[in-house]
Design a protein around this motif. Sequence first.
Motif, short mmCIF file in Angstrom:
data_model
loop_
_atom_site.label_atom_id
_atom_site.label_comp_id
_atom_site.label_asym_id
_atom_site.label_seq_id
_atom_site.Cartn_x
_atom_site.Cartn_y
_atom_site.Cartn_z
N ASP A 1 -21.03 2.44 -24.61
CA ASP A 1 -20.17 2.62 -23.43
C ASP A 1 -18.73 2.60 -23.93
OD1 ASP A 1 -20.21 1.06 -20.11
OD2 ASP A 1 -18.88 2.57 -20.99
N LYS B 1 -22.37 -4.17 -8.08
CA LYS B 1 -21.01 -3.72 -7.77
C LYS B 1 -20.52 -4.14 -6.40
CE LYS B 1 -20.79 -0.18 -11.28
NZ LYS B 1 -20.72 1.25 -11.65
N HIS C 1 -28.05 -4.57 -14.86
CA HIS C 1 -27.95 -5.84 -15.61
C HIS C 1 -29.28 -6.57 -15.58
CE1 HIS C 1 -23.82 -4.88 -14.33
NE2 HIS C 1 -23.45 -5.42 -15.45
N VAL D 1 -27.86 -3.32 -19.60
CA VAL D 1 -26.43 -3.43 -19.89
C VAL D 1 -26.17 -4.61 -20.82
CG1 VAL D 1 -24.14 -3.84 -18.91
CG2 VAL D 1 -25.82 -2.47 -17.64
N LEU E 1 -27.57 9.83 -14.43
CA LEU E 1 -27.60 8.38 -14.60
C LEU E 1 -26.81 7.77 -13.43
CD1 LEU E 1 -27.96 5.74 -16.38
CD2 LEU E 1 -25.76 6.35 -17.43
N GLN F 1 -19.35 10.82 -16.90
CA GLN F 1 -19.26 10.11 -15.61
C GLN F 1 -18.08 10.64 -14.82
OE1 GLN F 1 -19.42 5.54 -14.92
NE2 GLN F 1 -17.38 6.24 -14.26
N PHE G 1 -16.09 3.78 -9.36
CA PHE G 1 -14.96 4.31 -10.14
C PHE G 1 -14.23 5.33 -9.28
CE2 PHE G 1 -15.61 2.70 -14.45
CZ PHE G 1 -16.92 2.25 -14.38
N GLY H 1 -25.22 4.02 -11.84
CA GLY H 1 -24.95 2.61 -12.10
C GLY H 1 -24.40 1.94 -10.84
N ILE I 1 -20.26 5.39 -9.61
CA ILE I 1 -20.21 4.49 -8.46
C ILE I 1 -19.21 3.37 -8.75
CG2 ILE I 1 -21.55 2.86 -7.07
CD1 ILE I 1 -22.16 5.86 -6.56
N SER J 1 -15.87 -8.53 -18.56
CA SER J 1 -16.54 -7.58 -17.66
C SER J 1 -16.76 -8.24 -16.31
CB SER J 1 -17.88 -7.12 -18.25
OG SER J 1 -17.64 -6.23 -19.30
#
Length: 274
Positions: A82, A208, A252, A7, A202, A126, A177, A204, A175, A14
């Motif tokens: 992105d 989080k 990350h 990322v 994918l 997504q 969202f 992510g 994930i 962010s």
Amino acid sequence: MTLIMGVVNVTPDSFSDGGRYDDTERAIAHGMALCARGADLVDVGGESTRPGADRVSPDIERARVIPVIEALAAAGVTVSVDTMNASTGVAAVEAGARIVNDVSGGLADPEMLSAVAETGADIVLQHWRGASSDMYANARYDDVLREVIDELAGRIRAAAKAGIPPARMIIDPGIGFGKQGDQNWGVLRGLERIVGIGPRVLVGTSRKRFLAETLGPDEPGGDTVSERRRDLATAVTSVLAAEAGVWAVRVHDVGATKDALRIAEAWRGEDRWK
Ligand SMILES: Nc1nc2ncc(COP(=O)(O)O)nc2c(=O)[nH]1
């Protein structure tokens, strides 16, 4: 073999690394460093998607990401952009990006699917339930896994209708969202079913909030969860996602996930990095 997507957020805000790489040279250097640590591809974003984040104009977004994408692609890096904006997606592909990663699955910009169809690039569709400011307001499900699968199938149909063949589609359960806490675990527990839909998957989870909530604070009674602990938790989810058969994990801390995948592969008698 699950790929590692590193990322690079060229943003001041962010949620986890905002401001660290928000100038072109630092972002390029970070993308190259992620590849040196084992990233198979790099995701470059110019707009924060954290809950409550304000939208960024496509002009500002492009000014942030295009120079970074150009440099990384020129250095031979496989790059995804992105973005929820079709104009940024097209400009990014022209600059060398191979994938348009749209966290809205083509819902935020009605031009996105047809625009990506014409570029020939891959698209990440997504699962999404609305803009960052209200993404938790829409986190109401009777059966989160079934509804995520159904809604992803709808995005696949929309992308196909716009002229994107299945081979160029990647799906992502989104994930964090439009999902809170245990709803994320509910989706991850059913990851094999999402893999079974068909397109590459994918995932992510990196750093989080749901991971931090599960881990609990660093100190009793505290309210912070360190990046180190979030990255360890992320690496665990990377191994479990790989065992579920996902195409790639978006992280990350590339080094932690690479090490974790390497240990898991050695345990199973494979080791791609020998
Ligand atoms: N495809 C995809 N893209 C994403 N972009 C941003 C973030 C969250 O923000 P971050 O860039 O700070 O991780 N998560 C995802 C994700 O889970 N999947």
